[in-house]
Design an enzyme around this catalytic site. Structure first.
Site, short mmCIF file in Angstrom:
data_model
loop_
_atom_site.label_atom_id
_atom_site.label_comp_id
_atom_site.label_asym_id
_atom_site.label_seq_id
_atom_site.Cartn_x
_atom_site.Cartn_y
_atom_site.Cartn_z
CG ASP A 35 -2.09 1.17 1.04
OD1 ASP A 35 -2.24 1.59 0.02
OD2 ASP A 35 -2.59 1.36 2.25
NE ARG A 48 -4.23 6.86 -7.43
CZ ARG A 48 -4.18 6.45 -6.19
NH1 ARG A 48 -3.69 7.27 -5.27
NH2 ARG A 48 -4.23 5.22 -5.91
CG HIS A 52 0.21 1.96 -9.40
ND1 HIS A 52 -0.08 1.43 -8.02
CD2 HIS A 52 -1.05 2.65 -9.61
CE1 HIS A 52 -1.17 1.98 -7.79
NE2 HIS A 52 -2.02 2.52 -8.55
CG LEU A 146 9.32 -17.72 -2.66
CD1 LEU A 146 9.11 -17.51 -1.30
CD2 LEU A 146 9.61 -16.07 -3.16
NE ARG A 207 -8.06 0.73 4.70
CZ ARG A 207 -7.70 2.03 4.72
NH1 ARG A 207 -8.29 2.70 5.66
NH2 ARG A 207 -6.79 2.54 3.90
C1 FPP Z 1 -1.83 0.30 -3.30
O1 FPP Z 1 -1.41 1.34 -3.23
C2 FPP Z 1 -1.31 -0.68 -4.59
C3 FPP Z 1 -2.10 -1.24 -5.57
C4 FPP Z 1 -3.23 -0.98 -5.53
C5 FPP Z 1 -1.41 -1.85 -6.63
C6 FPP Z 1 0.06 -2.71 -6.17
C7 FPP Z 1 0.73 -3.06 -7.59
C8 FPP Z 1 2.03 -2.95 -7.60
C9 FPP Z 1 3.11 -2.68 -6.79
C10 FPP Z 1 2.65 -3.18 -9.07
C11 FPP Z 1 2.39 -4.08 -9.96
C12 FPP Z 1 2.62 -5.47 -9.19
C13 FPP Z 1 3.14 -6.61 -9.52
C14 FPP Z 1 2.89 -7.87 -8.78
C15 FPP Z 1 4.12 -6.64 -10.71
P1 FPP Z 1 -2.60 2.80 -3.46
O2 FPP Z 1 -2.62 3.05 -4.97
O3 FPP Z 1 -3.76 2.16 -2.90
O4 FPP Z 1 -1.77 3.77 -2.56
P2 FPP Z 1 -2.41 4.96 -1.87
O5 FPP Z 1 -3.09 4.55 -0.72
O6 FPP Z 1 -1.35 5.88 -1.42
O7 FPP Z 1 -3.35 5.56 -2.73
#
Ligand code: FPP
Length: 267
Positions: A35, A48, A52, A146, A207
């Site tokens: 997160d 944003r 990612h 793993l 959460r």
């Molecule tokens: C939450 O941060 C993160 C996600 C919903 C996506 C996680 C994805 C990746 C790390 C990249 C791709 C994954 C792989 C396995 C290659 P958020 O956007 O909710 O953050 P915020 O709470 O700060 O808005």
């Protein structure tokens, strides 16, 4: 764990952290709610999706670290069913990052003996994603190091619903068994795997977000303030060190308690 100590740069922070670990009390299964990508980007005045993109480096480092530590299972929460509520461009970017990851990293996974499985209703995704997942699952099927689970189009409640539906379908075919905890566990996406011993959530949010609801009944939870794109194997080791200080009681008392155990249903 030995491997991580050997591979870490001598004198580095990772090496000295890894040396503090008790190899006898390593978690078998670590699950991670990644997160804070959006906030990481916002803090830098960037869109944003940049968060990612930066998060993929954290994914790579965490997987490598988990493999070198000798963990059995690592489960990463990449995309929830609820994430479909996000803007179209953000969802598109996340799916593309995933596809890129599966394309670029597959040979690395095989080389490092990492078996990849995807948890969730991933067969409902775009055929271009589905075929890459099928290819990666197939190519790593015999890997014995793993076990890497990526939760994708995942919902913990839906997982339990899917398990119940499959049990009912099996009953209809005369393959019914009694329902107990062990049976239900066998119908979950994580069938055959140990429950997570440790659940890590980054970015300080307290959460569960519909993640592995059944499996985390007795997981130790470690919430860290670091935003996901800044997470590295050192943070994983810190979380495991924290885990190693916990006194896991599974609803009972401390294991060294000398009292008689009440194992009946009446007192
Ligand atoms: C939450 O941060 C993160 C996600 C919903 C996506 C996680 C994805 C990746 C790390 C990249 C791709 C994954 C792989 C396995 C290659 P958020 O956007 O909710 O953050 P915020 O709470 O700060 O808005």
């Amino acid at each position: 764990m030995k491997k991580l100590v050997q591979l870490a740069e001598p004198g580095s922070a990772d090496e000295s952290l890894a040396r503090k670990l008790d190899s006898e009390v390593l978690p078998r299964h670590v699950a991670v709610i990644m997160d804070g990508n959006g906030r990481w980007a916002q803090e830098r005045g960037r869109p944003r999706v940049e968060g990612h993109r930066a998060g993929v480096a954290a994914v790579r480092d965490t997987i490598e670290g988990a493999a070198e530590l000798g963990l059995e299972v690592l489960t990463l929460y990449a995309f929830s069913v609820e994430n479909w509520k996000r803007p179209r461009y953000e969802v598109w970017t996340l799916m593309n990052l995933l596809k890129e990851y599966l394309l670029k990293e597959l040979s690395n996974l095989v080389e490092n003996d990492i078996r990849l499985t995807v948890l969730g209703r991933w067969r409902e995704l775009d055929p271009s994603v589905v075929s890459l997942i099928e290819r990666a699952e197939q190519a790593t099927r015999d890997c014995r190091g793993l076990r890497l689970n990526i939760a994708l189009n995942y919902s913990g409640r839906m997982e339990i619903v899917d398990a119940c539906r499959q049990i009912v379908a099996d009953w209809a075919q005369g393959k019914g068994t009694d329902i107990d905890e062990e049976t239900l566990g066998r119908y979950l996406y994580t069938s055959g795997l140990p429950d997570p011993d440790l659940l890590i959530r980054t970015s300080g949010e307290m959460r569960i977000s519909n993640f592995l609801l059944w499996q985390i009944s007795y997981s130790e939870i470690c919430v860290i303030d670091t935003l996901w794109p800044d997470f590295r194997r050192g943070h994983l080791i810190q979380a495991i060190l924290d885990f190693q200080t916990r006194n896991r009681r599974f609803g009972g008392l401390q294991s060294d308690s000398e009292d008689d155990v009440c194992d009946t249903r009446s007192v």
